[in-house]
Enzyme design. Structure first.
Site, PDB file in Angstrom:
ATOM      1  N   ARG A 113       0.899  -1.417  -0.014  1.00 54.29           N
ATOM      2  CA  ARG A 113       0.143  -0.162   0.548  1.00 54.29           C
ATOM      3  C   ARG A 113       0.845   1.050   0.050  1.00 54.29           C
ATOM      4  NH1 ARG A 113      -2.496  -0.647   5.846  1.00 54.29           N
ATOM      5  NH2 ARG A 113      -0.252  -0.587   7.218  1.00 54.29           N
ATOM      6  N   GLU A 152      -2.810   7.107   6.640  1.00 48.46           N
ATOM      7  CA  GLU A 152      -1.261   7.477   7.126  1.00 48.46           C
ATOM      8  C   GLU A 152      -0.501   7.379   5.744  1.00 48.46           C
ATOM      9  OE1 GLU A 152       0.203   3.751   8.914  1.00 48.46           O
ATOM     10  OE2 GLU A 152      -0.231   4.765  11.372  1.00 48.46           O
ATOM     11  N   GLU A 308      -6.252   4.556  15.761  1.00 44.61           N
ATOM     12  CA  GLU A 308      -6.060   3.851  15.996  1.00 44.61           C
ATOM     13  C   GLU A 308      -5.207   3.195  17.435  1.00 44.61           C
ATOM     14  OE1 GLU A 308      -4.179   1.589  12.837  1.00 44.61           O
ATOM     15  OE2 GLU A 308      -4.764   3.279  11.040  1.00 44.61           O
ATOM     16  N   LYS A 357      -2.900 -10.761  10.431  1.00 50.44           N
ATOM     17  CA  LYS A 357      -3.948 -11.542  11.430  1.00 50.44           C
ATOM     18  C   LYS A 357      -3.863 -11.993  12.113  1.00 50.44           C
ATOM     19  CE  LYS A 357      -1.651 -15.923   9.071  1.00 50.44           C
ATOM     20  NZ  LYS A 357      -0.421 -15.177   7.758  1.00 50.44           N
ATOM     21  N   HIS A 359      -2.463  -9.546  14.991  1.00 47.35           N
ATOM     22  CA  HIS A 359      -2.910  -8.228  15.274  1.00 47.35           C
ATOM     23  C   HIS A 359      -3.514  -7.957  16.427  1.00 47.35           C
ATOM     24  CE1 HIS A 359      -2.752  -3.705  15.562  1.00 47.35           C
ATOM     25  NE2 HIS A 359      -1.689  -3.761  15.146  1.00 47.35           N
TER      26      HIS A 359
HETATM   27  C1  GLA Z   1      -1.060   0.694  10.938  1.00 47.55           C
HETATM   28  C2  GLA Z   1      -2.663   1.501   9.194  1.00 47.55           C
HETATM   29  C3  GLA Z   1      -3.419   0.124  10.278  1.00 47.55           C
HETATM   30  C4  GLA Z   1      -3.034  -1.148  10.342  1.00 47.55           C
HETATM   31  C5  GLA Z   1      -2.251  -0.865  11.721  1.00 47.55           C
HETATM   32  C6  GLA Z   1      -1.223  -2.164  12.321  1.00 47.55           C
HETATM   33  O1  GLA Z   1      -1.373   2.062  12.205  1.00 47.55           O
HETATM   34  O2  GLA Z   1      -2.405   2.557   9.371  1.00 47.55           O
HETATM   35  O3  GLA Z   1      -3.875  -0.025   8.894  1.00 47.55           O
HETATM   36  O4  GLA Z   1      -1.343  -1.703   9.362  1.00 47.55           O
HETATM   37  O5  GLA Z   1      -1.085   0.273  11.731  1.00 47.55           O
HETATM   38  O6  GLA Z   1      -0.779  -1.596  13.532  1.00 47.55           O
END
Ligand code: GLA
Ligand code: ZN
Length: 666
Positions: A113, A152, A308, A357, A359
């Site tokens: 990404r 992000e 997050e 998976k 996380h």
């Molecule tokens: C980032 C991303 C999420 C995910 C988390 C995992 O903050 O924005 O999509 O990948 O990390 O910690």
């Protein structure tokens, strides 16, 4: 826009039901579980582009219609994402220019990404198109309350389109090549540019020893992200002018100047993943507090979202330690105490496959609510409902620390003095810690922000002073401000050109009453000693050798050839006072010196409550948060009777808080 986007604390997080499209019973189960978890919102669609537009111009919104309706029926607010963070493969296959070119000059293949060019007109057009369709379709959907732009934003692209855009950016910034050659000091190594086309992005194989150029590139990359973002939101502003817009920042990520980007957002949000339970919880706590305060200060104290966090562990540390029970609850409360109006997780339900998976997520692979993590989330959800009074409340702080993104870049780029032990973030958090420990609220600002509202400003390692900032400091002190600087202050301008005429630059020599003639660097393990108030402290990494021309000397070096020369000075200037701490402190001096300053200027803590060390006390509106980050039970002495909002009881006198525990009082 107002400070208050909701009447309650948002509790929810990233929800990726498109991964479960073939099992509709799981969607229904999610609704049941969200209700049980006291979750009131879901962030959806972050990585859904290929589900929304499976082929070019062929759209499939039905699944999202159904999902948004379901969320709405269950009383959930939706934070709707734009999907530009990851593009469908067909898009990259048909228009390869959308893919990012790394510094090596090689274009990436599809996959991962954040792998897009920031300049590509086709990518910008495709992003606007999908965003327009989302806005048109959901402009009146009652669940949709906020836009989450992309995900992000990060990285940079070195393709030909970006190189050309960089040159155009430089033309605007520097106007003429003569000016650019001067500012970049291009006579050095015979690098005068005689045609704009000779300039490329800084590269390992190319030009990478010109700090001014690297700074220009960072500024350009920041502006590219901002312009990419502005392009994304055109249809949203047009079709949904009342829906607020944010994008999630990543801690102190320095690839983008967040202090500049922040001005383009309706509210700030950031993704918070502290490394708890690795043997340094108190340091982790004040460093995380520093980051919260940085984001809170970017829009003048406006509350932010914690977009997050993990409800348990992450999967991207080398070793993914499980945080202790209640740790994440405490971590979430800390965010709210520092100005967050949301507690959101990555993610709601663990993915079955793919990279993340393992996380942490609220709902584990077992699929039910009888897990430790789920129960903790539900408990926190209940508690958050009780403290919704804090929503929209700003914190007023009379102390600021300058942490400036551009100075961060500059301190990372210069070659000289101590090239190994040099950490701007650490310098700033070191000076923040004593305020945190004493329950005093601190704003974290840039050198461009307004100084006049503070009684005390600390500017650690402010190596770069952009035009006019020396005058700003001078005016601030002249008018009564207290200002503390440390080693290597005011050395270069915006383009990393050294200020001439002695350091610190310009009139600051009069303001501080000193002249810093030389700077010594100490290798790891080597220390100098500083005597202050009949105590000895350790100086490491950097020691400015200074002359106290008008200043009073508060401390002296005690070894090396500069034995007995000034190490800390104080100078009254106009109605204010400027302090110069000439060395890099190992940690104890800043603590004890700041404690003296707090006493001398009678800087008030947010409350009169006293607590054991490792306990953080914050006030937001009328609500007081007492958080135990120490590795054991902590004692707190309350100054009067309070209402314990979470338990609905009254408390006074001496109370104890368990490890990872917290109290919310009113
Ligand atoms: C980032 C991303 C999420 C995910 C988390 C995992 O903050 O924005 O999509 O990948 O990390 O910690
Ligand atoms: Zn590009």
């Amino acid at each position: 826009m107002s400070d208050k986007f909701f009447d309650y604390i948002i509790h929810g997080g990233d929800y990726n039901p498109d991964q479960w499209i073939d099992t509709p019973e799981i969607w229904d189960e999610d609704m049941r579980l969200m209700n049980l978890a006291h979750v009131n919102s879901a962030t959806v669609g972050i990585f859904s582009w290929s589900m929304l537009e499976p082929e070019e111009g062929i759209y499939n919104f039905e699944w999202l219609d159904e999902l948004l309706d379901k969320l709405h029926e269950n009383g959930k607010d939706v934070i709707l994402a734009t999907p530009s963070g990851a593009r469908p493969l067909w898009l990259a296959q048909k228009y390869p220019e959308v893919l990012r070119v790394e510094e090596s000059g090689i274009r990436n293949e599809y996959g991962v990404r954040h792998n897009h060019c920031l300049t590509s007109p086709i990518y910008r057009e495709k992003v606007q198109n999908i965003n327009r369709r989302l806005a048109e379709r959901y402009k009146n959907h009652p669940a949709v309350k906020m836009w989450h732009i992309s995900n992000e934003y990060c990285g940079e692209c070195h393709c030909e389109l970006c190189q050309e855009a960089f040159r155009e950016w430089l033309k605007k910034e520097y106007k003429t090549l003569d000016n650019l050659n001067f500012k970049w000091w291009n006579g050095f190594w015979s690098h005068q540019v005689s045609d704009w086309s000779q300039i490329n992005s800084p590269k390992f194989r190319g030009e990478n020893h010109v700090p001014a150029m690297k700074l220009a590139w960072k500024r350009f990359v920041t502006d590219s992200h901002i312009s990419f973002f502005e392009n994304e939101i055109v249809p949203l502003r047009e079709i949904t002018p009342d829906i607020p817009i944010t994008t999630n920042f990543m801690k102190m990520y320095d690839g983008i100047n967040y202090q500049k980007f922040a001005k383009h957002l309706d509210l700030i949000s950031w993704d918070n993943y502290p490394a708890w339970d690795k043997g340094r919880n108190v340091a982790e706590a004040y460093e995380t507090a520093f980051v919260h305060d940085t984001f809170r200060s970017m829009k003048d104290g406006q509350p932010f979202f914690m977009m997050e966090s993990t409800p348990s562990l992450v999967n991207w540390h080398d070793v993914n330690k499980l945080p202790k029970p209640r740790r994440q609850e405490l971590s979430s409360i800390q965010a709210v105490a520092h100005g967050a109006d949301s507690v959101q997780y990555f993610q709601w339900r663990k993915s079955r496959g793919g990279h993340e998976k393992f996380h942490g997520a609220v709902v584990d692979h077992c699929g039910h609510e009888n897990t430790r993590v789920f129960k903790e989330v539900a408990k926190l959800g209940r508690n958050l409902e009780k403290i919704s009074d804090v929503v929209g409340k700003r914190t007023n702080s009379k102390v600021a620390i300058i942490y400036d993104w551009e100075n961060k870049w500059a301190t990372g780029y210069f070659c000289g003095y101590n090239n190994l032990e040099r950490d701007y973030y650490k310098e700033c958090t070191k000076w923040y810690a004593p305020f945190w420990k004493n329950g005093i609220a601190v704003d974290v600002i840039s050198m461009d922000d307004d100084f006049s509202k503070y009684d005390l400003i600390i500017a650690p390692f402010l190596y770069m002073l952009k035009d006019g900032v020396d005058k700003k400091i001078e005016d601030y002190v002249y008018n009564g401000g207290k200002f503390i600087s440390t080693f290597l202050t005011g050395i270069v301008d915006k383009d990393d050109l050294c200020h001439l005429g002695g350091f610190p630059c310009g009139n600051l020599k009069e303001v501080f009453g000193i002249w810093a003639e030389e700077t010594d660097s100490l290798p790891k393990g080597v220390e100098n000693a500083v005597e202050f108030n009949e105590h000895y402290y350790k100086a490491i990494n950097f020691c400015d050798i200074i002359h106290a021309e008008n200043a009073e000397v508060l401390a002296h070096y005690k070894s090396d050839f500069y034995y007995d020369t000034p190490a800390v000075t104080k100078n009254n200037y106009g109605k204010g006072t400027a302090y110069y701490v000439a060395f890099c402190d190992k940690g104890r001096f800043s603590k004890e010196f700041i404690e003296e300053i707090i006493k001398e200027y009678d800087i008030k803590a947010d409350t009169e409550i006293k607590a054991d060390s490792g306990v953080s006390i914050r006030k937001r509106g009328n609500v007081i948060f007492i958080m135990n980050f120490s590795d054991g039970v902590a004692k707190v002495t309350l100054d009067r009777e309070y209402l314990d909002i979470v338990n609905g009881t009254s408390v006074s006198g001496e109370v104890t808080i368990n490890e990872c525990g917290y109290l919310v009082l009113e």
